[in-house]
Design a protein around this motif. Sequence first.
Motif, mmCIF file in Angstrom:
data_model
loop_
_atom_site.group_PDB
_atom_site.id
_atom_site.type_symbol
_atom_site.label_atom_id
_atom_site.label_comp_id
_atom_site.label_asym_id
_atom_site.label_seq_id
_atom_site.Cartn_x
_atom_site.Cartn_y
_atom_site.Cartn_z
ATOM 1 N N PHE A 47 1.162 -5.570 3.341
ATOM 2 C CA PHE A 47 1.730 -4.284 3.482
ATOM 3 C C PHE A 47 2.789 -4.255 2.543
ATOM 4 C CE2 PHE A 47 -0.021 -4.977 7.886
ATOM 5 C CZ PHE A 47 -0.554 -3.814 7.990
ATOM 6 N N ASN A 48 3.002 -3.082 1.792
ATOM 7 C CA ASN A 48 4.006 -2.916 0.991
ATOM 8 C C ASN A 48 4.410 -1.280 0.785
ATOM 9 O OD1 ASN A 48 2.239 -1.601 -0.992
ATOM 10 N ND2 ASN A 48 1.851 -3.616 -2.209
ATOM 11 N N HIS A 49 5.149 -1.062 -0.104
ATOM 12 C CA HIS A 49 5.872 0.188 0.046
ATOM 13 C C HIS A 49 6.525 0.611 -1.550
ATOM 14 C CE1 HIS A 49 10.150 -0.564 -0.243
ATOM 15 N NE2 HIS A 49 9.948 -1.722 0.175
ATOM 16 N N ASP A 50 6.326 1.954 -1.761
ATOM 17 C CA ASP A 50 6.958 2.122 -2.991
ATOM 18 C C ASP A 50 8.222 3.217 -3.104
ATOM 19 O OD1 ASP A 50 5.991 4.762 -2.348
ATOM 20 O OD2 ASP A 50 4.499 4.769 -3.884
ATOM 21 N N GLY A 51 9.012 3.127 -1.696
ATOM 22 C CA GLY A 51 10.195 4.125 -1.415
ATOM 23 C C GLY A 51 9.677 5.407 -0.660
ATOM 24 N N ARG A 52 8.503 5.777 -0.975
ATOM 25 C CA ARG A 52 8.026 7.049 -0.088
ATOM 26 C C ARG A 52 7.807 6.634 1.739
ATOM 27 N NH1 ARG A 52 3.378 9.290 -3.826
ATOM 28 N NH2 ARG A 52 3.104 7.025 -4.177
ATOM 29 N N ASN A 53 7.597 7.740 2.620
ATOM 30 C CA ASN A 53 7.471 7.428 3.699
ATOM 31 C C ASN A 53 6.267 6.969 4.262
ATOM 32 O OD1 ASN A 53 6.343 9.704 3.162
ATOM 33 N ND2 ASN A 53 6.975 10.946 5.151
ATOM 34 N N PHE A 54 5.474 6.206 3.755
ATOM 35 C CA PHE A 54 4.316 5.411 3.892
ATOM 36 C C PHE A 54 4.186 3.872 3.518
ATOM 37 C CE2 PHE A 54 3.197 7.723 0.285
ATOM 38 C CZ PHE A 54 2.585 6.712 -0.495
ATOM 39 N N LEU A 55 3.531 3.246 4.502
ATOM 40 C CA LEU A 55 3.171 1.763 3.982
ATOM 41 C C LEU A 55 2.035 1.815 3.225
ATOM 42 C CD1 LEU A 55 4.170 -0.447 6.897
ATOM 43 C CD2 LEU A 55 5.607 -0.042 4.823
ATOM 44 N N ASN A 56 1.789 1.188 1.925
ATOM 45 C CA ASN A 56 0.534 1.053 1.393
ATOM 46 C C ASN A 56 -0.049 -0.150 2.472
ATOM 47 O OD1 ASN A 56 0.562 2.742 -0.841
ATOM 48 N ND2 ASN A 56 2.053 1.207 -1.246
ATOM 49 N N TYR A 57 -1.504 -0.473 2.598
ATOM 50 C CA TYR A 57 -2.141 -1.535 3.423
ATOM 51 C C TYR A 57 -3.299 -1.892 2.597
ATOM 52 C CZ TYR A 57 -5.526 -3.090 7.093
ATOM 53 O OH TYR A 57 -6.301 -3.665 7.815
ATOM 54 N N PHE A 58 -3.464 -3.085 2.435
ATOM 55 C CA PHE A 58 -4.465 -4.023 1.906
ATOM 56 C C PHE A 58 -5.052 -4.989 2.757
ATOM 57 C CE2 PHE A 58 -1.473 -2.124 -1.476
ATOM 58 C CZ PHE A 58 -2.394 -1.580 -2.167
ATOM 59 N N SER A 59 -6.273 -5.008 2.851
ATOM 60 C CA SER A 59 -6.884 -6.190 3.821
ATOM 61 C C SER A 59 -8.247 -6.575 3.028
ATOM 62 C CB SER A 59 -7.201 -5.709 5.008
ATOM 63 O OG SER A 59 -7.964 -6.609 5.967
ATOM 64 N N ARG A 60 -8.335 -7.963 2.942
ATOM 65 C CA ARG A 60 -9.698 -8.259 2.426
ATOM 66 C C ARG A 60 -10.142 -9.845 2.869
ATOM 67 N NH1 ARG A 60 -8.175 -10.497 -3.765
ATOM 68 N NH2 ARG A 60 -6.359 -11.765 -3.094
ATOM 69 N N SER A 61 -11.261 -10.236 2.932
ATOM 70 C CA SER A 61 -11.508 -11.315 3.696
ATOM 71 C C SER A 61 -12.950 -12.018 3.137
ATOM 72 C CB SER A 61 -11.969 -10.816 5.201
ATOM 73 O OG SER A 61 -13.073 -9.765 4.988
ATOM 74 N N TRP A 62 -13.094 -13.114 3.536
ATOM 75 C CA TRP A 62 -14.207 -14.120 2.865
ATOM 76 C C TRP A 62 -14.924 -14.965 3.962
ATOM 77 C CZ3 TRP A 62 -9.005 -13.446 1.241
ATOM 78 C CH2 TRP A 62 -8.916 -13.178 0.075
ATOM 79 N N ILE A 63 -16.115 -14.987 4.023
ATOM 80 C CA ILE A 63 -16.895 -15.366 5.009
ATOM 81 C C ILE A 63 -16.706 -17.068 4.623
ATOM 82 C CG2 ILE A 63 -18.957 -15.767 6.235
ATOM 83 C CD1 ILE A 63 -17.613 -12.977 6.554
ATOM 84 N N LEU A 64 -16.469 -17.861 5.834
ATOM 85 C CA LEU A 64 -16.346 -19.215 5.643
ATOM 86 C C LEU A 64 -17.435 -20.022 6.241
ATOM 87 C CD1 LEU A 64 -12.598 -19.647 6.967
ATOM 88 C CD2 LEU A 64 -13.534 -19.605 4.578
ATOM 89 N N ASP A 65 -17.761 -21.019 5.685
ATOM 90 C CA ASP A 65 -19.179 -21.941 6.573
ATOM 91 C C ASP A 65 -18.251 -23.030 7.415
ATOM 92 O OD1 ASP A 65 -17.757 -24.102 5.176
ATOM 93 O OD2 ASP A 65 -19.493 -24.004 3.363
ATOM 94 N N VAL A 109 4.458 6.713 9.710
ATOM 95 C CA VAL A 109 5.139 6.953 10.912
ATOM 96 C C VAL A 109 5.675 8.549 11.273
ATOM 97 C CG1 VAL A 109 7.319 6.247 12.132
ATOM 98 C CG2 VAL A 109 6.449 4.734 10.903
ATOM 99 N N GLN A 110 5.394 8.937 12.370
ATOM 100 C CA GLN A 110 5.731 10.195 13.016
ATOM 101 C C GLN A 110 6.749 10.095 14.368
ATOM 102 O OE1 GLN A 110 4.327 12.781 11.443
ATOM 103 N NE2 GLN A 110 3.642 11.332 9.959
ATOM 104 N N PRO A 111 7.177 11.294 14.574
ATOM 105 C CA PRO A 111 8.164 11.141 15.639
ATOM 106 C C PRO A 111 7.703 10.469 16.870
ATOM 107 C CG PRO A 111 8.410 13.243 14.518
ATOM 108 C CD PRO A 111 7.094 12.369 13.861
ATOM 109 N N ASN A 112 8.548 10.321 17.865
ATOM 110 C CA ASN A 112 8.152 9.575 19.112
ATOM 111 C C ASN A 112 7.440 8.303 19.123
ATOM 112 O OD1 ASN A 112 9.583 11.635 20.646
ATOM 113 N ND2 ASN A 112 7.739 13.047 20.128
#
Length: 166
Positions: A45-63, A81-84
Amino acid sequence: MVFTIPEGLHPDLNPLAWLVGTWRGKGRGEYPNIEGFEFAHEVVFNHDGRNFLNYFSRSWILDADGEIVRPGASEVGFWRVQPNNVLEVLISHSTGITEGWVGTFDGPKIQLVMDQGYSAPSAKIVTAGVRLYGLVAGELFYAYDMAAEGQELQAHVWSSLPRSAE
């Protein structure tokens, strides 16, 4: 765990500031017609100062020995994020699926329900989903329940990810 608000974070995101960073660990998955599996998982999760978070997810299958066999799922998105204490999340998967999620947050607990989805013609059809994110014993806990390809909503993947020192 000592925590500070990241520099430059938009004030709307302060309730989610605990998410900002890189989380890495392992998880498990299962689904009808898919043999149970273990995976390595990285979430950023990261940000650039604007009102949203950037999200990145990655995975690798394991033996069975915990060695990487092949790449697994990957996702990118935006968290707003929204009110309430409402949260709107947009997520696109490498498999050709894009979803809109709506949910709530209460401190370090986030519950999301899939609002709408789009599947490319070659992608599986996901008809429902529920996601849970939380800070449990200092780690990011994640669980995703899914209804797809005619199956009922049920557990699909879950992981527990320590925060990376990076």
